[in-house]
Enzyme design. Structure first.
Site, PDB file in Angstrom:
ATOM      1  N   LYS A  82      64.755 -17.631 -50.227  1.00 31.03           N
ATOM      2  CA  LYS A  82      65.488 -16.640 -50.590  1.00 31.03           C
ATOM      3  C   LYS A  82      66.675 -17.965 -50.927  1.00 31.03           C
ATOM      4  O   LYS A  82      67.342 -18.799 -49.795  1.00 31.03           O
ATOM      5  CB  LYS A  82      65.822 -15.396 -49.984  1.00 31.03           C
ATOM      6  CG  LYS A  82      67.025 -14.423 -50.579  1.00 31.03           C
ATOM      7  CD  LYS A  82      66.503 -13.088 -49.608  1.00 31.03           C
ATOM      8  CE  LYS A  82      67.744 -12.136 -49.943  1.00 31.03           C
ATOM      9  NZ  LYS A  82      67.301 -11.126 -49.044  1.00 31.03           N
ATOM     10  N   SER A  97      66.551  -6.634 -51.871  1.00 30.22           N
ATOM     11  CA  SER A  97      67.665  -7.409 -52.804  1.00 30.22           C
ATOM     12  C   SER A  97      66.553  -9.009 -52.921  1.00 30.22           C
ATOM     13  O   SER A  97      66.921  -9.841 -53.282  1.00 30.22           O
ATOM     14  CB  SER A  97      68.630  -7.883 -50.861  1.00 30.22           C
ATOM     15  OG  SER A  97      68.514  -8.340 -49.967  1.00 30.22           O
ATOM     16  N   SER A 152      65.283  -4.919 -47.236  1.00 29.82           N
ATOM     17  CA  SER A 152      65.381  -5.614 -48.750  1.00 29.82           C
ATOM     18  C   SER A 152      64.203  -6.963 -48.439  1.00 29.82           C
ATOM     19  O   SER A 152      63.582  -7.735 -49.679  1.00 29.82           O
ATOM     20  CB  SER A 152      66.589  -7.463 -48.358  1.00 29.82           C
ATOM     21  OG  SER A 152      67.644  -6.125 -48.874  1.00 29.82           O
TER      22      SER A 152
END
Lengths: 486, 98
Positions: free
Chosen positions: A79, A154, A178
């Site tokens: 990420k 997210s 997330s």
């Protein structure tokens, strides 16, 4: 080569060690898949091809010398909230466009020590604020099970890329769900470890008392294997817990006879899709058949969790994001004086949702409102923690749906922040209490969209969750990669 | 309404954000709705409840006061939007009458 897609990290490691496939071949295989499919899915903000090939070559050298490494030669995506030395790290924000960290996050360091290959940096909601990955400043990631739908957020890039096999595994971060929510929406396994289990050093801060890094993988084995690499005490994170992490793969395959599963009555409420409810309850029945017992429990303060969370996380965010001022790194827009420069830089650099949360956080901390909001939220947080403590006196794990629905359509909730916030209703309480929790696939709805089952564990007891998830996975044998991406 | 346009403008200033009239409009409405939702916390009696600021009760750790390597000046300045020698350069903060 397609058989590689069905292999977990252990099987790939065997293949690499026997030299039946090289890390360079495996890396090219994944880079080719990214070239073929990522125009559709938009999971990678940046593909680090050059770096990947260099790391793969070095892994092959180490392999040929018979060296060991838990992830030696395994291609992985990160990420874009995790700092990578010499590689642009943007947090999916215009304000960090061009930011090249001078250091690696601790987790990146740990992955490097074990010989991983970095495929690239994955898309996300800007500063991890969102539940759909639509808040990225750069692009909207799609769900591989239906490209008209969002992957969740997210960590949507991590979940989508893992589900479509554009990496072997990935890391995400979880502040209010997330990791678990996108993992659930994409039919992957996601783990939010106990707060403090994994170092946050080099994780770009959103809400420091809630943020945790964790893996998103296609199998429970891979989740355990990734946890083995990233867990443990780190002197660079003052909230890191000074205990040794166990070998998480050891519990795989152990039975769950006598395990007590708590089902919170407050979580099976109105608004939860019938397919989700049915699928999760089928999963529970299956665990029961394997020797677990089921107890109804109560988490009476659950309904206050979302309100509490959006006070705590926005307050912390407003403070954490004050560092983006155009002075030390990132974007700078000149102004007539320094205050004007701050304002212009931040107004141009931050997106809608980030501004919304900074405003909300500044408001709840502002003079005259502090007691009514922030102090109150801290107290309710204590009550929410207390609910879990009581529940864990009578059960070993708690099982709930990950989300009340399956993946929604692109654009469906983006203009209605409150509705978007409520999609994390089942994952948020866990972060407030600092507990570990996992998302594991338990079925598909009538439209073929994945459904996630959440397993919540006691603090520092990731092992019981992993054991339970493995039983479920072995019994269900669900499809992991959508047809279109095979 | 839980929050006024003027309050949003003032909070914008405190947050060092320059908000357009459209943004002020939008955030007044949206933040107002979110604050209304947060009202539900008021129905809960929390008298005497200790506030949690961190989920895990960990003692602050203090390291040994030893020398260890840190970032070089070049590393620290490597992302500076503007620099002057070994410094970050910013617009004047203190005005000097000439």
């Amino acid at each position: 080569m397609d058989r590689l897609l069905q292999m977990n990290i252990e099987e790939l490691g065997d293949l690499l060690r026997k030299r039946e496939v090289s890390s360079l071949e495996l890396t090219h295989f994944y880079l080719d898949r990214i070239k073929k499919y990522d125009n559709t899915l938009h999971t990678y903000i940046k593909v680090t091809e050059e770096e990947a090939l260099k790391m793969a070559k070095s892994a092959d050298e180490r392999l040929s010398k018979g060296e060991e490494g838990k992830l030696l030669g395994i291609p992985i995506g990160l990420k874009d909230i995790l700092c990578t030395v010499g590689i642009e790290t943007t947090c999916a924000s215009k304000i960090l466009k061009g930011f090249i960290p001078p250091y690696d996050a601790t987790v990146v360091n740990l992955l490097k020590k074990e010989g991983f290959v970095l495929l690239g940096k994955l898309n996300m909601d800007e500063f991890a604020m969102g539940s759909s990955t639509e808040n990225s400043a750069f692009m909207v990631t799609k769900n591989p099970w239906d490209i008209e739908r969002i992957p969740g957020g997210s960590s949507g890039g991590s979940a989508s890329a893992t589900a479509a096999a554009l990496c072997v595994a990935s890391l995400g971060t979880d502040t209010g769900g997330s990791i678990r929510q996108p993992a659930g929406f994409c039919g992957t396994v996601g783990m939010k470890p106990t707060y403090g289990r994994v170092s946050r050093y080099g994780l770009i801060a959103f809400a420091s008392s809630l943020d945790q890094i964790g893996p998103i993988t296609r199998t429970v084995y891979d989740c355990a294997a990734m946890m083995n690499v990233i867990s443990g005490y780190d002197p660079f994170d003052s909230t890191s817990i000074p205990v040794k992490a166990p070998d998480y793969t050891e519990v795989l395959g152990r039975d769950i006879k006598g395990m007590r599963i708590g089902i919170p009555k407050e979580y099976f409420i109105e608004g939860i899709e019938p397919d989700v409810r049915e699928s999760v309850m089928k999963g529970v029945t299956l665990l029961e058949r394997q020797g677990a017992s089921v107890i109804e429990i109560s988490l009476p303060h659950s309904e206050y969790a979302v309100a509490t969370y959006y006070i705590v996380c926005t307050a912390e965010a407003s403070s954490n994001l004050a560092r983006y001022d155009g002075v030390k790194y990132g974007l700078r827009i000149d102004g007539k004086d320094i205050i004007d420069m701050y304002k212009k830089t931040r107004s141009m650099g931050f997106g809608k949702e980030v501004k919304r949360r900074i405003i909300l956080g500044t408001y709840v901390l502002s003079s005259g409102y502090y007691d009514a909001y922030y102090r109150k939220a801290g107290q309710v947080r204590t009550l929410i923690r207390g609910d879990f403590e009581k529940a864990f006196n009578i059960c070993d794990v708690i099982v709930t749906p990950v989300s009340p629905t399956t993946a929604f359509k692109v654009g469906e909730k983006i203009d209605d922040p409150l509705t978007m916030y409520l999609s994390d209703i089942f994952t948020i309480p866990v972060n407030l209490a600092g507990l570990p929790a996992m998302s594991v696939p338990c079925g598909f709805d009538r439209n073929g969209l994945p459904i996630g089952l959440q397993i919540i564990g006691k603090a520092l007891d990731e092992e019981t969750m992993i054991k339970t998830a493995y039983v479920l996975e072995s019994e269900l044998k669900l499809k992991k990669i959508p047809e279109e991406f095979l | 309404m839980k929050i006024t346009r003027e309050e949003i403008e003032y909070i914008g200033h405190l947050s060092r954000l320059e908000l357009s009239p459209e943004e002020v409009e939008m955030y007044t409405l949206q933040v107002g709705r979110i604050l209304e939702y947060m009202e539900k916390l008021k129905t809960l009696n929390t008298e005497g409840v200790v506030s949690t600021s961190h989920a895990m009760p960990i003692k602050a750790t203090i390291r040994d006061d030893g020398v260890s390597p840190s970032f070089t000046i070049e590393e620290s300045l490597s992302n500076a939007p503007d620099r002057f020698g070994a410094f970050f350069r910013v617009p004047p903060i203190i005005e000097v009458d000439e």
